[in-house]
Write an enzyme that holds these catalytic residues in place. Sequence first.
Site, short mmCIF file in Angstrom:
data_model
loop_
_atom_site.label_atom_id
_atom_site.label_comp_id
_atom_site.label_asym_id
_atom_site.label_seq_id
_atom_site.Cartn_x
_atom_site.Cartn_y
_atom_site.Cartn_z
N LEU A 65 0.83 -1.20 0.00
CA LEU A 65 0.00 0.00 0.00
C LEU A 65 0.87 1.25 0.00
O LEU A 65 2.05 1.20 0.33
CB LEU A 65 -0.93 -0.03 1.23
CG LEU A 65 -1.92 -1.22 1.22
CD1 LEU A 65 -2.48 -1.45 2.61
CD2 LEU A 65 -3.04 -0.97 0.22
N THR A 96 6.25 0.43 1.90
CA THR A 96 7.30 1.23 2.52
C THR A 96 6.63 2.35 3.30
O THR A 96 6.06 3.27 2.72
CB THR A 96 8.24 1.81 1.45
OG1 THR A 96 8.96 0.74 0.85
CG2 THR A 96 9.25 2.77 2.08
N LYS A 171 15.51 -0.29 5.49
CA LYS A 171 15.30 0.16 4.11
C LYS A 171 15.56 1.65 3.96
O LYS A 171 16.21 2.09 3.01
CB LYS A 171 13.87 -0.15 3.63
CG LYS A 171 13.75 0.28 2.16
CD LYS A 171 12.43 0.09 1.49
CE LYS A 171 12.52 0.76 0.11
NZ LYS A 171 11.23 0.77 -0.59
N LYS A 246 10.09 10.61 -1.45
CA LYS A 246 9.19 10.02 -0.43
C LYS A 246 10.01 9.24 0.60
O LYS A 246 9.84 9.40 1.81
CB LYS A 246 8.18 9.09 -1.10
CG LYS A 246 7.20 8.44 -0.11
CD LYS A 246 6.62 7.11 -0.64
CE LYS A 246 6.12 6.26 0.52
NZ LYS A 246 5.80 4.88 0.12
#
Lengths: 296, 296, 296, 296
Positions: A65, A96, A171, A246
């Site tokens: 999502l 993420t 990440k 982002k």
Amino acid sequence: MAKIGFIGLGNMGGPMAANLIKAGHQVTVFDLSEVALNTLSQLGAHVAQDISQCAINQDITISMLPAGKHVKSVYLGETGLINHLPKASLVIDCSTIDAATAKAVGSELSAAGICFVDAPVSGGVAGATNGTLTFIVGGSADDFERAQVILADMGKNIFHAGETGAGQVAKICNNMLLSILMAGTSEALQMGIDNGLDPKVLSEIMLQSSGRNWTLELYNPCPDVLPNVPSSNNYQGGFMVDLMAKDLGLAIEAAVQSQSATPMGSLAKNMYNLMQNQGMGGQDFSAIFKLFSKQG
Amino acid sequence: MAKIGFIGLGNMGGPMAANLIKAGHQVTVFDLSEVALNTLSQLGAHVAQDISQCAINQDITISMLPAGKHVKSVYLGETGLINHLPKASLVIDCSTIDAATAKAVGSELSAAGICFVDAPVSGGVAGATNGTLTFIVGGSADDFERAQVILADMGKNIFHAGETGAGQVAKICNNMLLSILMAGTSEALQMGIDNGLDPKVLSEIMLQSSGRNWTLELYNPCPDVLPNVPSSNNYQGGFMVDLMAKDLGLAIEAAVQSQSATPMGSLAKNMYNLMQNQGMGGQDFSAIFKLFSKQG
Amino acid sequence: MAKIGFIGLGNMGGPMAANLIKAGHQVTVFDLSEVALNTLSQLGAHVAQDISQCAINQDITISMLPAGKHVKSVYLGETGLINHLPKASLVIDCSTIDAATAKAVGSELSAAGICFVDAPVSGGVAGATNGTLTFIVGGSADDFERAQVILADMGKNIFHAGETGAGQVAKICNNMLLSILMAGTSEALQMGIDNGLDPKVLSEIMLQSSGRNWTLELYNPCPDVLPNVPSSNNYQGGFMVDLMAKDLGLAIEAAVQSQSATPMGSLAKNMYNLMQNQGMGGQDFSAIFKLFSKQG
Amino acid sequence: MAKIGFIGLGNMGGPMAANLIKAGHQVTVFDLSEVALNTLSQLGAHVAQDISQCAINQDITISMLPAGKHVKSVYLGETGLINHLPKASLVIDCSTIDAATAKAVGSELSAAGICFVDAPVSGGVAGATNGTLTFIVGGSADDFERAQVILADMGKNIFHAGETGAGQVAKICNNMLLSILMAGTSEALQMGIDNGLDPKVLSEIMLQSSGRNWTLELYNPCPDVLPNVPSSNNYQGGFMVDLMAKDLGLAIEAAVQSQSATPMGSLAKNMYNLMQNQGMGGQDFSAIFKLFSKQG
């Protein structure tokens, strides 16, 4: 083979679900897009009439999502899947998102007897399609082992970063570092060019010296040094500036929360914002090279 | 075997000259330090009574000096070696200096019929001693070939970066990028730690992902992730903060001259200055990690 | 009234020399441009046949030149004015150059019995025309007093910064700080706008609070907050990006030489380079606001 | 005179409430600290037995709390004051929190018929004690007028920044800019010192030139330039590094949300984090000067 509910069939989620079907799993899919549902249906997916069917009677529920608020809303709250997921089933969230939301969702599911790992991916649409994604997973050792078997059908490298939320943290640490490598490599190459060097020669020298890094090896931002990379294709394809911005936003927010000093990552974040301001959000993130090059 | 004059027998120059002797060359050395001269004399060097003896009748003259002004003063001007070097002899300047001075010296020597390459090194004292240095060379293809034969007796990797001065440019581009990799890797690792990750696990993940770079591979700045690196030895040994700050100063001056934008390198340069302000100039350059770690 | 030689009749030097004539001084001018010489001749200047006439028999020699190399070449060397300037005459160099060159020229002139001050200006073409320039002067107290009388005919504020070279240092410190104020004010205003604030209201609040600074008071970078400033005139007029980039280059070179940490000034310098890369070099320096604004 | 509930009697809230009592208002106070309650009680405050008494039957409720989560918890939710505040009463939240929370609280209260303004302050403990605080207010014009009357008993400058949340936005814009002024002024002064200038002379010159800013005027970070400022008192008193770091964290989070580029503010934020890492969190924020000064 497992019974899997899969939520979110976008550019990444679609091909990921397809690979699960190809691997023989029984996959029930949900998305707001009819087109996406039809595509997966033709590949053999069951189409859920209601999102709850991605939880009820499933061994595993996977979600892909856009942001933390979507993940929270899908799993928690009055109408959330938390009310439908079988005890001891496993939720794998591949979105993420911020680590705080991942931890919060994991903690509430855990209290309800449901297992949870956060497993953000890298590797892009090509990786999703070819089943060569990298997954960075946060969760208990047991849950990781259980997730690993399934993730192996969608990806190649599967790392266990630590407890719940650790996948998200690892990440964004990696992607923040990647943005620094890309910006630094770009400015070093352009400074060489400005002083008369051939960027191919300079790239080769730095690749064999202490400047070596992933972007020099596989993703040189200077046009025509490497074939088949976005910089040699007018910065099309690859990993978009908007997506890097982002991820850097998530990294900087995490740094604020943990009072971490991240001067290089913050500078990279702001340069990606400058690029967005100039309408470059849809180009590959190696287009940061253009900020440094002397145009006209 | 060649007749070689060697000027500058410091931490680097001393062992470099020693390797030339070991390779069978006839080496005449000059330095202001009696101790350094004695050491080389015992290894078989001829000690020059006067710096001019490093030029007269030599095939090749090599210099390893601290800064551009020393190089200029040794070769040019009324008492410079330009008046003593044989026509068609080759000067190899291994000093790390500004490219503008390298070009100026090369140009004046060339006008006098003397060949010149700039050949700055990397690899540190260990590389100088073991004969495993990297040389990045600027000069004509012919001069490069001629220099390469000799440099091979002191080093392992010998790159041809371009015309005169290009060796200096390529070296500072590489070292500027190295400082960015080191700073970026340090802050990414510390942000992981601040958010609960094990730095060994995070290093391993990034090493196999797009954050991969030379510092993660061979020179991890976080203590006790890699053995036998300065960070695991209290940041002793290696490449000193003061030397990195010097190289970054050369890089930033070059960027000013060429009007190049180098935001990441400039930030790294300033962080190394902050470390010097705090008395950390003598520590290894990976000690930048300590700026980010939460002490006390 | 004094006998004054004036060298360099560009956009700044021309009107400065004109103001000296207007004040009644006997002014001998030199420039490479016939047009510039004619303009000053019609205003009453003697036109030098040779640059040496700006030194011979003059009380004071003033220069306004583009860079340190021009200043060095005009005064020093075999054909330099050092051979023509009367003992005890005063040289006032109004050029903005590096402090090292100013010190070197001052020192050689002083050894020849000639007085010297560096006196870089600010205030732009309008200030030069209206005689309202600011001069920041380096030199001995005696030389400063002597220069002040003459400078008062071309400017309004005349500061004594310290010994020779101090004028240059103080000017670049001020202009580096100015670039930081401009960049910082721009990004703060745009962040307010991005979050729904009216830039006039926000400017007014910050002007009365601890964000107050010269750019908010007199040079607001956001269009249409202040009348009669470049930002309200499409960033035309004022102080060009190229000139700010030049001053920042001098500042950063000085910082490298003195091993000073200047992270904010370095970042500002690099953003002005980014603007040059985008072809904005001829716009007013407040156009840095456009880097932050969301276009299109 | 008004009936006022006041929640949060810390270093700032305590003296603010005291000034309201002094002005003749009927003030009911709440805090978790008995000591704080006793102090205010002796000054004439009613001590609330329960936080709800700060809402019930009050004309106005004022809060001064550490973070957004406390504000949210006090007003919203099952046990929140939203259940006790009279219709048409006015809530003035003086806490410095994120604008998103301010908007959310304002919006929920508004839906329940309760008026709300966010009114973060600046001016420190001295300003709170002397009633000379600055308030930056977000809310409707009517609510602002109503709040202004009360705020005037605690402060001197009262600004209306815009709609709900605008007070928080304007404050962080101002404080971000302030941090940039402080960092930039510090590095400019130290560069002058490193190049031989007297910081008093340089400060005076820049104050009369385009480097002029609030920190040079009233808060010079270099010791012994101004009397009675923290830098002349070993960086004690004033506005702590930890508080500046907190405000910068709010600013950077807002910038991430609005995708604003804030390179200078981000760099300042990270330098304040570096200071915290070095144990300087409790010093005045002008101690950033020490990062630049050459110690030892």
